[in-house]
Motif scaffolding. Structure first.
Motif, PDB file in Angstrom:
ATOM      1  N   THR A  36      -6.969   2.516  15.171  1.00 54.82           N
ATOM      2  CA  THR A  36      -6.086   3.512  14.561  1.00 54.82           C
ATOM      3  C   THR A  36      -4.958   2.844  13.780  1.00 54.82           C
ATOM      4  O   THR A  36      -4.530   3.352  12.734  1.00 54.82           O
ATOM      5  N   ALA A  37      -4.490   1.692  14.252  1.00 57.97           N
ATOM      6  CA  ALA A  37      -3.445   0.971  13.524  1.00 57.97           C
ATOM      7  C   ALA A  37      -3.965   0.471  12.185  1.00 57.97           C
ATOM      8  O   ALA A  37      -3.248   0.516  11.175  1.00 57.97           O
ATOM      9  N   MET A  38      -5.200  -0.009  12.169  1.00 57.39           N
ATOM     10  CA  MET A  38      -5.801  -0.469  10.923  1.00 57.39           C
ATOM     11  C   MET A  38      -5.927   0.674   9.918  1.00 57.39           C
ATOM     12  O   MET A  38      -5.637   0.515   8.724  1.00 57.39           O
ATOM     13  N   VAL A  39      -6.344   1.844  10.405  1.00 56.68           N
ATOM     14  CA  VAL A  39      -6.494   3.013   9.531  1.00 56.68           C
ATOM     15  C   VAL A  39      -5.142   3.435   8.959  1.00 56.68           C
ATOM     16  O   VAL A  39      -4.991   3.619   7.739  1.00 56.68           O
ATOM     17  N   GLN A  40      -4.141   3.584   9.834  1.00 56.79           N
ATOM     18  CA  GLN A  40      -2.823   4.044   9.388  1.00 56.79           C
ATOM     19  C   GLN A  40      -2.157   3.047   8.456  1.00 56.79           C
ATOM     20  O   GLN A  40      -1.550   3.430   7.436  1.00 56.79           O
ATOM     21  N   THR A  41      -2.266   1.757   8.774  1.00 57.70           N
ATOM     22  CA  THR A  41      -1.659   0.728   7.930  1.00 57.70           C
ATOM     23  C   THR A  41      -2.344   0.653   6.575  1.00 57.70           C
ATOM     24  O   THR A  41      -1.684   0.527   5.530  1.00 57.70           O
ATOM     25  N   SER A  42      -3.666   0.742   6.554  1.00 58.21           N
ATOM     26  CA  SER A  42      -4.409   0.690   5.293  1.00 58.21           C
ATOM     27  C   SER A  42      -4.041   1.868   4.397  1.00 58.21           C
ATOM     28  O   SER A  42      -3.830   1.699   3.186  1.00 58.21           O
ATOM     29  N   LEU A  43      -3.950   3.059   4.986  1.00 55.92           N
ATOM     30  CA  LEU A  43      -3.583   4.241   4.203  1.00 55.92           C
ATOM     31  C   LEU A  43      -2.170   4.113   3.637  1.00 55.92           C
ATOM     32  O   LEU A  43      -1.904   4.525   2.498  1.00 55.92           O
ATOM     33  N   ALA A  44      -1.255   3.553   4.440  1.00 55.97           N
ATOM     34  CA  ALA A  44       0.137   3.419   3.995  1.00 55.97           C
ATOM     35  C   ALA A  44       0.280   2.359   2.905  1.00 55.97           C
ATOM     36  O   ALA A  44       0.971   2.572   1.898  1.00 55.97           O
ATOM     37  N   MET A  45      -0.397   1.236   3.065  1.00 61.13           N
ATOM     38  CA  MET A  45      -0.247   0.137   2.120  1.00 61.13           C
ATOM     39  C   MET A  45      -0.999   0.369   0.803  1.00 61.13           C
ATOM     40  O   MET A  45      -0.771  -0.341  -0.176  1.00 61.13           O
ATOM     41  N   ARG A  46      -1.884   1.357   0.766  1.00 61.77           N
ATOM     42  CA  ARG A  46      -2.592   1.689  -0.468  1.00 61.77           C
ATOM     43  C   ARG A  46      -1.748   2.583  -1.375  1.00 61.77           C
ATOM     44  O   ARG A  46      -2.090   2.786  -2.546  1.00 61.77           O
ATOM     45  N   LEU A  47      -0.657   3.108  -0.826  1.00 62.03           N
ATOM     46  CA  LEU A  47       0.208   3.988  -1.607  1.00 62.03           C
ATOM     47  C   LEU A  47       0.988   3.190  -2.648  1.00 62.03           C
ATOM     48  O   LEU A  47       1.328   2.023  -2.427  1.00 62.03           O
ATOM     49  N   PRO A  48       1.306   3.804  -3.787  1.00 58.26           N
ATOM     50  CA  PRO A  48       2.164   3.143  -4.778  1.00 58.26           C
ATOM     51  C   PRO A  48       3.635   3.289  -4.389  1.00 58.26           C
ATOM     52  O   PRO A  48       4.058   4.361  -3.960  1.00 58.26           O
ATOM     53  N   PHE A  49       4.390   2.209  -4.494  1.00 55.26           N
ATOM     54  CA  PHE A  49       5.821   2.227  -4.202  1.00 55.26           C
ATOM     55  C   PHE A  49       6.548   1.844  -5.482  1.00 55.26           C
ATOM     56  O   PHE A  49       6.504   0.687  -5.916  1.00 55.26           O
TER      57      PHE A  49
END
Length: 319
Positions: free
Chosen positions: A156-169
């Motif tokens: 679940t950490a891998m999923v949440q981190t991947s989704l967050a880090m794919r976002l544009p900042f």
């Protein structure tokens, strides 16, 4: 929008920490450093005892050793960054380092939720079905149970981190926190985060709601069984075997519920005080709780105290 479109020249995040309260930084640096040493010492001793003392090679102490190792990993993923933020105002963290820290803290938190549920099941079987305990909680069962806790938390950490880090900042990359806390990072995204919100909600139900419900039901059966024991001494002895776990559960989940469940102030004048309060509660959850776990399990457990004394005596005798 690509990450290369950030307006910040540094490809990372800026952690504010307690930079708005410089008088508190030195005090908290010393305090957190001492707590970190206590965490390493207390949990390290528990791991050493559960591994080296043969009579502690039981499911309960195996789970306890996992919990101690988890607390060391969790604090090590965040405390050095917290300490550095006290010494370096507006600490800059590279994008990749932020992702790793976010993954580790999320994985350890999710794993602990599942692990506490596994420990509740162990206590349920031990008290409610003592004759079947050696069969139900054999090594072929409790080792995969602990392994599945780590696997579930890491997944679940891998999923949440991947989704967050794919976002544009794009634009503000300042995190008003000690660490790369996932909710604080999501606030900086300049894109739709509805998928992230939904996945976080699902993860919260699975890793917070389900274990809490499981623990609650387990202790209902445990309490019912204990009340049926005719002697007061028998009831006291039965309850003492699960009191440490119950105390750890209350502190762990109580802090989480208070941290995320308390209402937000709408008064602009009180925003700074609430912001400081939120940070200190988060600090309590990340540092104080792992420090208390070995104290709770050692003070309330005669076997652990006896094993620690024996190890100290053996070391002193050999010297």
């Amino acid at each position: 929008m690509e990450r290369s479109n950030w307006t910040s020249p540094v490809m990372g995040f800026i952690l504010l920490g307690l930079s708005a309260h410089p008088k508190l930084e030195k005090t908290f640096f010393v305090l957190i450093l001492l707590m970190y040493f206590v965490i390493l010492l207390g949990n390290g001793v528990l791991i050493l005892v559960t591994v080296s003392v043969s009579r502690l090679h039981t499911p309960m102490y195996f789970f306890l050793g996992n919990l101690s190792f988890l607390d060391i990993c969790y604090t090590t993923s965040s405390v050095p960054l917290i300490l550095d933020s006290f010494l370096t105002p507006r600490k800059t963290v590279p994008f990749s380092a932020c992702a790793v820290q976010m993954f580790l803290s999320f994985a350890m938190g999710a794993t602990e939720c599942v692990l506490l549920g596994m420990m509740a099941f162990d206590r349920y079987v031990a008290i409610c079905n003592p004759l079947r305990y050696p069969v139900v909680m054999s090594k072929a069962v409790y080792v995969p149970m602990a392994a599945s806790s780590w696997a579930a938390g890491s997944t679940t950490a891998m999923v949440q981190t991947s989704l967050a880090m794919r976002l544009p900042f794009c634009g503000d990359n300042v995190i008003n926190h000690f660490t790369c806390e996932i909710l604080a990072v999501l606030k900086l995204a300049c894109a739709d985060i509805s998928i992230n919100v939904i996945s976080m909600a699902v993860a919260n139900v699975i890793f917070l709601g389900v274990p809490v419900l499981f623990i609650f039901i387990s202790y209902l059966f445990i309490l019912t069984t204990i009340l049926r024991i005719p002697s007061a001494e028998g009831r006291k002895k039965a309850f003492s075997t699960c009191s440490a776990h119950l105390t750890a559960v209350v502190i762990f989940y109580g802090t989480i519920l208070f941290m995320y469940g308390k209402p937000k102030s709408k008064d602009p004048l009180g925003a700074d005080k609430q912001d400081l309060s939120d940070k200190l509660i988060s600090l309590f959850y990340g540092v104080v709780t792992p420090m208390l776990n070995p104290i709770i399990y050692s003070l309330r457990n005669k076997d652990v105290k006896a094993a620690v004394r024996n190890l100290v005596f053996q070391k002193h005798f050999i010297q």
